[in-house]
Write a protein that holds these residues in place. Structure first.
Motif, mmCIF file in Angstrom:
data_model
loop_
_atom_site.group_PDB
_atom_site.id
_atom_site.type_symbol
_atom_site.label_atom_id
_atom_site.label_comp_id
_atom_site.label_asym_id
_atom_site.label_seq_id
_atom_site.Cartn_x
_atom_site.Cartn_y
_atom_site.Cartn_z
ATOM 1 N N ALA B 208 0.803 -1.186 0.021
ATOM 2 C CA ALA B 208 0.090 -0.044 0.133
ATOM 3 C C ALA B 208 0.911 1.202 0.078
ATOM 4 O O ALA B 208 0.618 2.369 -0.617
ATOM 5 C CB ALA B 208 -1.052 0.036 1.275
ATOM 6 N N PHE B 209 1.983 1.040 0.868
ATOM 7 C CA PHE B 209 2.874 2.285 0.897
ATOM 8 C C PHE B 209 3.395 2.876 -0.440
ATOM 9 O O PHE B 209 3.397 3.844 -0.683
ATOM 10 C CB PHE B 209 4.057 1.931 1.947
ATOM 11 N N LYS B 288 -6.185 3.521 -5.680
ATOM 12 C CA LYS B 288 -6.940 3.965 -4.473
ATOM 13 C C LYS B 288 -7.484 2.769 -3.943
ATOM 14 O O LYS B 288 -7.552 2.606 -2.632
ATOM 15 C CB LYS B 288 -7.620 5.188 -4.600
ATOM 16 N N LYS B 289 -8.353 2.338 -4.871
ATOM 17 C CA LYS B 289 -9.139 1.095 -4.151
ATOM 18 C C LYS B 289 -8.257 0.034 -3.761
ATOM 19 O O LYS B 289 -8.555 -0.447 -2.569
ATOM 20 C CB LYS B 289 -9.932 0.570 -5.345
ATOM 21 N N LEU B 290 -7.216 -0.470 -4.382
ATOM 22 C CA LEU B 290 -6.220 -1.400 -4.060
ATOM 23 C C LEU B 290 -5.514 -0.935 -2.687
ATOM 24 O O LEU B 290 -5.398 -1.838 -1.962
ATOM 25 C CB LEU B 290 -5.234 -1.677 -5.236
ATOM 26 N N TYR B 294 -5.413 -3.295 0.678
ATOM 27 C CA TYR B 294 -4.074 -3.731 1.116
ATOM 28 C C TYR B 294 -3.983 -3.159 2.786
ATOM 29 O O TYR B 294 -3.613 -3.766 3.753
ATOM 30 C CB TYR B 294 -2.923 -3.241 0.435
ATOM 31 N N VAL B 295 -4.382 -2.163 2.976
ATOM 32 C CA VAL B 295 -4.535 -1.466 4.320
ATOM 33 C C VAL B 295 -5.347 -2.164 5.115
ATOM 34 O O VAL B 295 -5.129 -2.452 6.373
ATOM 35 C CB VAL B 295 -4.639 0.097 4.374
ATOM 36 N N ASP B 319 -3.737 3.599 8.574
ATOM 37 C CA ASP B 319 -4.539 4.582 8.126
ATOM 38 C C ASP B 319 -3.698 5.600 7.551
ATOM 39 O O ASP B 319 -4.153 6.340 6.533
ATOM 40 C CB ASP B 319 -5.608 5.093 9.055
ATOM 41 N N TYR B 320 -2.703 6.185 8.295
ATOM 42 C CA TYR B 320 -1.954 7.251 7.825
ATOM 43 C C TYR B 320 -1.430 7.008 6.323
ATOM 44 O O TYR B 320 -1.163 7.914 5.657
ATOM 45 C CB TYR B 320 -0.866 7.595 8.786
ATOM 46 N N VAL B 321 -0.773 5.645 6.057
ATOM 47 C CA VAL B 321 -0.381 5.510 4.706
ATOM 48 C C VAL B 321 -1.249 5.806 3.846
ATOM 49 O O VAL B 321 -0.812 6.375 2.811
ATOM 50 C CB VAL B 321 -0.122 3.882 4.698
ATOM 51 N N ILE B 322 -2.591 5.489 3.990
ATOM 52 C CA ILE B 322 -3.507 6.103 2.970
ATOM 53 C C ILE B 322 -3.550 7.555 2.810
ATOM 54 O O ILE B 322 -3.850 8.361 1.699
ATOM 55 C CB ILE B 322 -4.794 5.551 3.348
#
Lengths: 326, 326
Positions: B208-209, B288-290, B294-295, B319-322
């Motif tokens: 995700a990162f 963004k969906k992926l 992953y998060v 959550d911050y990664v998003i």
């Protein structure tokens, strides 16, 4: 000399074959480019002296296992990784008579394949499951990069002192050879005395090995050496024959030498003049004398081991370091 | 978003301070140039997310020792080593709003200081004396170089497939983040279930990162991002928003996109057109969906742990990664 080389090669034929097989099997790349670049540097006529020293050190310490060939590749991979990165740093064109990897592929991919070989070496060393071994190998890589950086920042500096030169060659070359010998002892479960003896053998041999390398740059020719003669001087790498001669020379000759060092495109005549200076002020003679001393120390340190074929091989390798022409 | 960041920063303030101290203490160079170059990349506003994840993973697994900060620097050094070498490979000018190291020093010294940081990381990991930990860290470095090489040889290739992209980002980014979490578990003597949970958290978070990183190249601006926007495209690095959109686009728009990809000096207008395509064919939306999936997987994998402040921190970091903007 050729006799000595042939004698060693005949005695370690099986070991060298085992090393070649292990080098190929353990490369294990998942990408063609890695394989090509790594193979270019790995299979271009290297002498395999580092893995061979590990195997012989293990054997003289009584190693009976079957992993010596596998573990020995660590030292060839580390060496190859350093060569790939060094050739970028040095900007040389030839290595072992072939174009350097970064002239065939890009600097970028050469950096990354060097990283891969470094990482592969550490992965294989982790397989020993011996924390002491892994620690030694990690330290070696640290020292080697420090030595290379030290050399880089002192390039072209004519005030490089002999002790600084010694520090550089220990870091960049001798610790790897010492490490190979010491790890051989460790995987064999050698006594501390044996381990220290092999460590001493390795460090002394490593120093002598690099000094001979540095001498050959002034005493060999391109076809024998497989790379340009005088390359060190062109790169501004001051080695012991030069450092010693600069210190001994009078102002006039010293100025003459400095001028050639600072002129990166010196002529063949200039290079000839420079070599004459190294002879006149005995930089070559002095370096050769030190080589003999270090090799002698290396050989003496093996006195803790009783006579054996393996011991004889290690002694012959030490003698070969003096005699080698490339 | 800022709230979430502030909340995390407040909760891990002591850890972050400990990491800074450990980063300085463990650098341990014997040369100024190493110190300067390494410091340039190490102390230029990195988020320390990798060492932080190791420390929190150790804590949630019940770690009571005092070596977590020291061991955690391994993951920042490995990261910094990769950045130094990547910046040479990529030819970018800025990193975190500052000139890249190889534009201040030379490519040569940057290669060697990268090697030093890599070696230093492995030396420190050897200090754990845990062969499993060392093996993981050695494998990480191997995977990372493979991922970078894979990315390099597929640069500018418009047929890069989604699964190949996934393979690249797992190797070059996610395995390091996974490794940080897993090593945290291992030094704490976690159960296998906890270790696997943290490993799963790490790999999902890592993927995700990187996806967010790849998104920001199309959705951020220079001052927020600290480096040129559109840099990936200029370097020919095809990321998921592009790969997905290329597959969805009709011949005409696809040709238009290909033309911009192949033109390395595209105009701002071209870049704007390109982003419009990523929106039109939903490459940004799909990525963004992926990221959310992953998060979500990362967070779910922590269900084996009972509620705690540390668990909350790990969930907040996910959550911050998003939400992050740089």
């Amino acid at each position: 000399m050729t006799d000595l080389k042939d004698k060693i090669l005949a005695a370690v034929k099986n070991d060298l074959e085992g090393i070649e097989t292990a080098l190929e099997q353990n490369l294990n790349p998942y990408l063609d480019l890695v394989n090509q670049t790594a193979s270019h540097i790995l299979f271009s006529g290297g002498k395999r002296i580092r893995p061979l020293l590990m195997i012989l050190s293990a054997r003289i310490s009584g190693y009976k296992g079957e992993k010596d060939k596998t573990f020995s590749v660590v030292f060839e991979y580390l060496h190859a990784a350093t060569l790939l990165h060094d050739d970028i740093v040095d900007g040389a064109a030839l290595r072992r008579g072939k174009p350097v990897a970064n002239s065939i592929w890009s600097n970028s991919s050469t950096v990354l394949v060097g990283d891969f070989l470094l990482a592969r070496a550490l992965s294989i060393s982790a397989q020993t499951r011996l924390p002491e071994v892994i620690e030694i190998i990690a330290k070696i890589t640290e020292y080697m990069s420090q030595g290379e950086i030290h050399q880089l920042i002192r390039k072209g500096k004519i005030d490089l002192a002999e002790d600084e030169y010694m520090d550089i060659i220990q870091h960049k070359t001798a610790v790897l050879i010492e490490g190979a010998c010491r790890v051989g002892a460790l995987i064999a479960g050698a006594t501390k005395e044996e381990e220290m003896a092999l460590s001493k053998y390795g460090i002394n041999l490593g120093i002598a090995f690099q000094m001979v390398d540095d001498l050959l740059d002034y005493t060999s020719d391109v076809s024998t050496l497989g790379k340009a003669v005088g390359a060190d001087l062109k790169e501004g790498k001051l080695t012991l024959p030069v450092i010693y001669s600069l210190n001994k020379a009078g102002t006039k000759d010293r100025d003459k030498m400095e001028k050639i060092i600072k002129c990166k495109n010196f002529s063949d005549d200039d290079f000839f003049t420079f070599i004459e200076m190294l002879k006149k002020y005995e930089g070559i003679k002095y370096t050769k004398k030190l080589v003999l001393e270090y090799v002698d120390n290396a050989k003496k340190s093996l006195s803790v081991f009783k006579p054996s074929i393996t011991k004889e091989n290690l002694l012959n390798i030490a003698d070969y370091v003096i005699a080698r022409k490339n």
